[in-house]
Write a protein that holds these residues in place. Structure first.
Motif, PDB file in Angstrom:
ATOM      1  N   THR A  33       0.867  -1.182   0.000  1.00  0.00           N
ATOM      2  CA  THR A  33       0.000   0.000   0.000  1.00  0.00           C
ATOM      3  C   THR A  33       0.898   1.225   0.000  1.00  0.00           C
ATOM      4  O   THR A  33       1.706   1.414   0.914  1.00  0.00           O
ATOM      5  CB  THR A  33      -0.916   0.027   1.231  1.00  0.00           C
ATOM      6  OG1 THR A  33      -1.777  -1.114   1.217  1.00  0.00           O
ATOM      7  CG2 THR A  33      -1.760   1.297   1.254  1.00  0.00           C
ATOM      8  N   TRP A  34       0.756   2.049  -1.020  1.00  0.00           N
ATOM      9  CA  TRP A  34       1.593   3.243  -1.158  1.00  0.00           C
ATOM     10  C   TRP A  34       0.864   4.450  -0.585  1.00  0.00           C
ATOM     11  O   TRP A  34      -0.318   4.659  -0.875  1.00  0.00           O
ATOM     12  CB  TRP A  34       1.942   3.494  -2.619  1.00  0.00           C
ATOM     13  CG  TRP A  34       2.773   2.404  -3.214  1.00  0.00           C
ATOM     14  CD1 TRP A  34       2.328   1.292  -3.871  1.00  0.00           C
ATOM     15  CD2 TRP A  34       4.196   2.306  -3.172  1.00  0.00           C
ATOM     16  NE1 TRP A  34       3.392   0.512  -4.255  1.00  0.00           N
ATOM     17  CE2 TRP A  34       4.547   1.101  -3.841  1.00  0.00           C
ATOM     18  CE3 TRP A  34       5.211   3.111  -2.651  1.00  0.00           C
ATOM     19  CZ2 TRP A  34       5.872   0.704  -3.988  1.00  0.00           C
ATOM     20  CZ3 TRP A  34       6.525   2.714  -2.803  1.00  0.00           C
ATOM     21  CH2 TRP A  34       6.847   1.524  -3.458  1.00  0.00           C
ATOM     22  N   LEU A  35       1.553   5.233   0.193  1.00  0.00           N
ATOM     23  CA  LEU A  35       1.004   6.487   0.722  1.00  0.00           C
ATOM     24  C   LEU A  35       1.914   7.628   0.301  1.00  0.00           C
ATOM     25  O   LEU A  35       3.117   7.604   0.560  1.00  0.00           O
ATOM     26  CB  LEU A  35       0.891   6.439   2.243  1.00  0.00           C
ATOM     27  CG  LEU A  35       0.227   7.643   2.928  1.00  0.00           C
ATOM     28  CD1 LEU A  35      -0.491   7.228   4.212  1.00  0.00           C
ATOM     29  CD2 LEU A  35       1.230   8.773   3.228  1.00  0.00           C
ATOM     30  N   PHE A  36       1.342   8.637  -0.359  1.00  0.00           N
ATOM     31  CA  PHE A  36       2.096   9.798  -0.811  1.00  0.00           C
ATOM     32  C   PHE A  36       1.582  11.058  -0.119  1.00  0.00           C
ATOM     33  O   PHE A  36       0.375  11.217   0.110  1.00  0.00           O
ATOM     34  CB  PHE A  36       1.957   9.967  -2.330  1.00  0.00           C
ATOM     35  CG  PHE A  36       2.613   8.876  -3.121  1.00  0.00           C
ATOM     36  CD1 PHE A  36       3.925   8.984  -3.536  1.00  0.00           C
ATOM     37  CD2 PHE A  36       1.912   7.713  -3.426  1.00  0.00           C
ATOM     38  CE1 PHE A  36       4.535   7.971  -4.262  1.00  0.00           C
ATOM     39  CE2 PHE A  36       2.510   6.695  -4.147  1.00  0.00           C
ATOM     40  CZ  PHE A  36       3.827   6.823  -4.568  1.00  0.00           C
ATOM     41  N   GLU A  48       0.170   5.726 -12.287  1.00  0.00           N
ATOM     42  CA  GLU A  48      -0.575   4.486 -12.515  1.00  0.00           C
ATOM     43  C   GLU A  48       0.104   3.279 -11.885  1.00  0.00           C
ATOM     44  O   GLU A  48      -0.571   2.332 -11.455  1.00  0.00           O
ATOM     45  CB  GLU A  48      -0.757   4.258 -14.019  1.00  0.00           C
ATOM     46  CG  GLU A  48      -1.619   5.301 -14.729  1.00  0.00           C
ATOM     47  CD  GLU A  48      -0.871   6.578 -15.037  1.00  0.00           C
ATOM     48  OE1 GLU A  48      -1.522   7.557 -15.449  1.00  0.00           O
ATOM     49  OE2 GLU A  48       0.367   6.599 -14.863  1.00  0.00           O
ATOM     50  N   LEU A  49       1.409   3.287 -11.836  1.00  0.00           N
ATOM     51  CA  LEU A  49       2.158   2.153 -11.304  1.00  0.00           C
ATOM     52  C   LEU A  49       1.795   1.835  -9.860  1.00  0.00           C
ATOM     53  O   LEU A  49       1.909   0.689  -9.416  1.00  0.00           O
ATOM     54  CB  LEU A  49       3.665   2.445 -11.414  1.00  0.00           C
ATOM     55  CG  LEU A  49       4.640   1.377 -10.925  1.00  0.00           C
ATOM     56  CD1 LEU A  49       4.497   0.103 -11.753  1.00  0.00           C
ATOM     57  CD2 LEU A  49       6.070   1.888 -10.993  1.00  0.00           C
ATOM     58  N   LYS A 224       6.643  20.588 -20.385  1.00  0.00           N
ATOM     59  CA  LYS A 224       5.973  20.310 -19.120  1.00  0.00           C
ATOM     60  C   LYS A 224       6.426  18.945 -18.622  1.00  0.00           C
ATOM     61  O   LYS A 224       6.578  18.009 -19.407  1.00  0.00           O
ATOM     62  CB  LYS A 224       4.464  20.325 -19.291  1.00  0.00           C
ATOM     63  CG  LYS A 224       3.691  20.193 -17.976  1.00  0.00           C
ATOM     64  CD  LYS A 224       2.200  20.374 -18.201  1.00  0.00           C
ATOM     65  CE  LYS A 224       1.433  20.266 -16.894  1.00  0.00           C
ATOM     66  NZ  LYS A 224       1.796  21.327 -15.945  1.00  0.00           N
ATOM     67  N   ALA A 225       6.646  18.840 -17.315  1.00  0.00           N
ATOM     68  CA  ALA A 225       7.214  17.615 -16.745  1.00  0.00           C
ATOM     69  C   ALA A 225       6.360  16.396 -17.070  1.00  0.00           C
ATOM     70  O   ALA A 225       5.144  16.406 -16.877  1.00  0.00           O
ATOM     71  CB  ALA A 225       7.354  17.767 -15.235  1.00  0.00           C
ATOM     72  N   ASP A 226       6.998  15.359 -17.594  1.00  0.00           N
ATOM     73  CA  ASP A 226       6.386  14.044 -17.731  1.00  0.00           C
ATOM     74  C   ASP A 226       7.508  13.022 -17.725  1.00  0.00           C
ATOM     75  O   ASP A 226       8.613  13.286 -18.233  1.00  0.00           O
ATOM     76  CB  ASP A 226       5.529  13.942 -18.992  1.00  0.00           C
ATOM     77  CG  ASP A 226       6.341  13.666 -20.238  1.00  0.00           C
ATOM     78  OD1 ASP A 226       6.534  12.491 -20.576  1.00  0.00           O
ATOM     79  OD2 ASP A 226       6.798  14.650 -20.866  1.00  0.00           O
ATOM     80  N   VAL A 227       7.257  11.873 -17.136  1.00  0.00           N
ATOM     81  CA  VAL A 227       8.315  10.900 -16.892  1.00  0.00           C
ATOM     82  C   VAL A 227       8.889  10.352 -18.183  1.00  0.00           C
ATOM     83  O   VAL A 227      10.117  10.311 -18.373  1.00  0.00           O
ATOM     84  CB  VAL A 227       7.786   9.758 -15.999  1.00  0.00           C
ATOM     85  CG1 VAL A 227       8.846   8.668 -15.865  1.00  0.00           C
ATOM     86  CG2 VAL A 227       7.394  10.290 -14.623  1.00  0.00           C
ATOM     87  N   THR A 228       8.045   9.928 -19.109  1.00  0.00           N
ATOM     88  CA  THR A 228       8.520   9.272 -20.327  1.00  0.00           C
ATOM     89  C   THR A 228       9.370  10.202 -21.177  1.00  0.00           C
ATOM     90  O   THR A 228      10.477   9.849 -21.610  1.00  0.00           O
ATOM     91  CB  THR A 228       7.326   8.748 -21.144  1.00  0.00           C
ATOM     92  OG1 THR A 228       6.563   7.840 -20.335  1.00  0.00           O
ATOM     93  CG2 THR A 228       7.808   8.030 -22.393  1.00  0.00           C
ATOM     94  N   GLY A 229       8.860  11.396 -21.438  1.00  0.00           N
ATOM     95  CA  GLY A 229       9.607  12.345 -22.258  1.00  0.00           C
ATOM     96  C   GLY A 229      10.913  12.759 -21.607  1.00  0.00           C
ATOM     97  O   GLY A 229      11.944  12.891 -22.283  1.00  0.00           O
TER      98      GLY A 229
END
Length: 357
Positions: A33-36, A48-49, A224-229
């Motif tokens: 269980t992830w908590l941010f 999504e991960l 603009k920030a995005d992980v893939t790019g």
């Protein structure tokens, strides 16, 4: 086995580490269980991960124009809400509690008298770790922000027996030395950064920030920030200009990308990182991003590190899935191995290497 894993979301580096850990833990029979916390939920992207993750407001730091702002940090945090969230967090369902400098999980575990494993860069700051820009206040904040019972630090050198190499979130991309320089200075004034870059029309820059929109301004490509790019531009760049956060620079070292780094003013961790990088000879550090400093770096041979870090995420996932029953010191020795003795030079005294005055 059920694991609660808290992640501080103020900086993207914590989330990058969490991505690597999520993929590594998926290979084991554990439920995570992830908590941010640490930034508005709507400002979290490419999540999504982590599935149906838990969100809490938590605590964060306020910055502007490349400087940590203590007054706005004080007023922008809701301490009563933070204390209530920690008090109401139910830990009974979890066999292990893990924290990457996330204060809600850390405080909830302390109140419940539960052991909590801290995995993060901040837990590497023992007595032998390089420090710069420090003060009593900053030392107090670092030690009390997200305290844990079992601290496991991450750093570029085995400064202590509880320190592991970096956790890396790098996709299998083809590496190139392209024409562009990658720029990621999210704590700076983005317009001011662009103006500095535009003074070098013979160079191409790709400037990322959550505050930007995709557009071209002369020789500067705004993104603009995005992980893939971002990872694609990192794999194909000829160098990186960034603040002195831990995770991105670790990725640059692994992919042998030259780094020009400016620590966030007033932030002890980043000033200490810059000092460590200079002592190790791994990057060029500057006090401020201006045309003179950038011109000097662009004109000189680039500093790169000859090092390959092991798969720390896999080692930690295996250790956690087995119940974290062996001492972290054993894990540290296994993961550093020959690197601790042969490939990573000890910090050198005297004038640091790779500093632009």
């Amino acid at each position: 086995m059920n694991i609660l894993y808290g992640v501080q979301g103020t900086g993207q580096g914590h989330i990058s580490r969490a991505r690597a850990m999520a993929q590594a833990l998926a290979a084991w029979p554990v439920d995570v269980t992830w908590l941010f916390s640490g930034r508005p939920r709507e400002a979290l992207f490419d999540m999504e991960l982590f599935g149906d993750f838990v969100y809490r407001r938590g605590l964060t730091f306020s910055t502007s124009a490349g400087k940590l702002r203590y007054m706005s940090t004080t007023f922008n945090n809701n301490v009563p809400r933070f204390l209530q969230d920690a008090r109401q967090l139910d830990l009974d369902a979890f066999d292990l509690i893990v924290c990457d400098y996330e204060p809600v999980v850390a405080r909830a575990a302390a109140k419940a008298r539960r052991d909590v494993i801290g995995i993060g860069h901040q837990y590497a700051f023992g007595p032998t770790t390089p420090r710069a820009g420090t003060s009593w206040l900053q030392e107090t904040i670092m030690s009390r922000f997200a305290p844990v019972t079992t601290p496991i630090g991450l750093h570029w050198h085995p400064y202590a027996d509880n320190v592991l190499p970096p956790i890396l979130d790098l996709p299998p991309l083809a590496l190139e030395q392209g024409e562009h320089m990658l720029v990621y200075l999210p704590f700076e004034d983005q317009k001011a950064v662009t103006k500095v870059l535009q003074q070098f029309p013979g160079w191409k820059f790709v400037q990322y920030s959550p505050a930007l929109q995709n557009e071209q301004q002369g020789n500067v490509s705004l993104r603009k920030a995005d992980v893939t790019g971002f990872k694609q531009h990192l794999a194909t760049c000829s160098g990186v200009i960034c603040n002195s956060g831990f995770e991105l620079i670790s990725e640059c070292l692994q992919w042998r990308k030259p780094v020009l780094t400016k620590p966030l003013d007033g932030q002890m961790e980043q000033h200490s990182n810059a000092l460590a990088l200079s002592q190790l000879g791994y990057a060029t550090t500057i006090a401020s991003l201006d045309a003179l400093a950038l011109a000097q770096w662009l004109a000189q041979p680039k500093v790169t590190a000859n090092i390959q870090f092991p798969d720390v995420a896999a080692g930690l996932a295996r250790w956690l899935a087995a119940g974290a029953n062996t001492p972290p010191e054993d894990l540290s020795r296994q993961l550093w191995g020959a690197r601790a003795l042969n490939l990573i030079p000890a910090p050198r005294p005297g004038a640091p290497l790779g500093v632009v005055a």
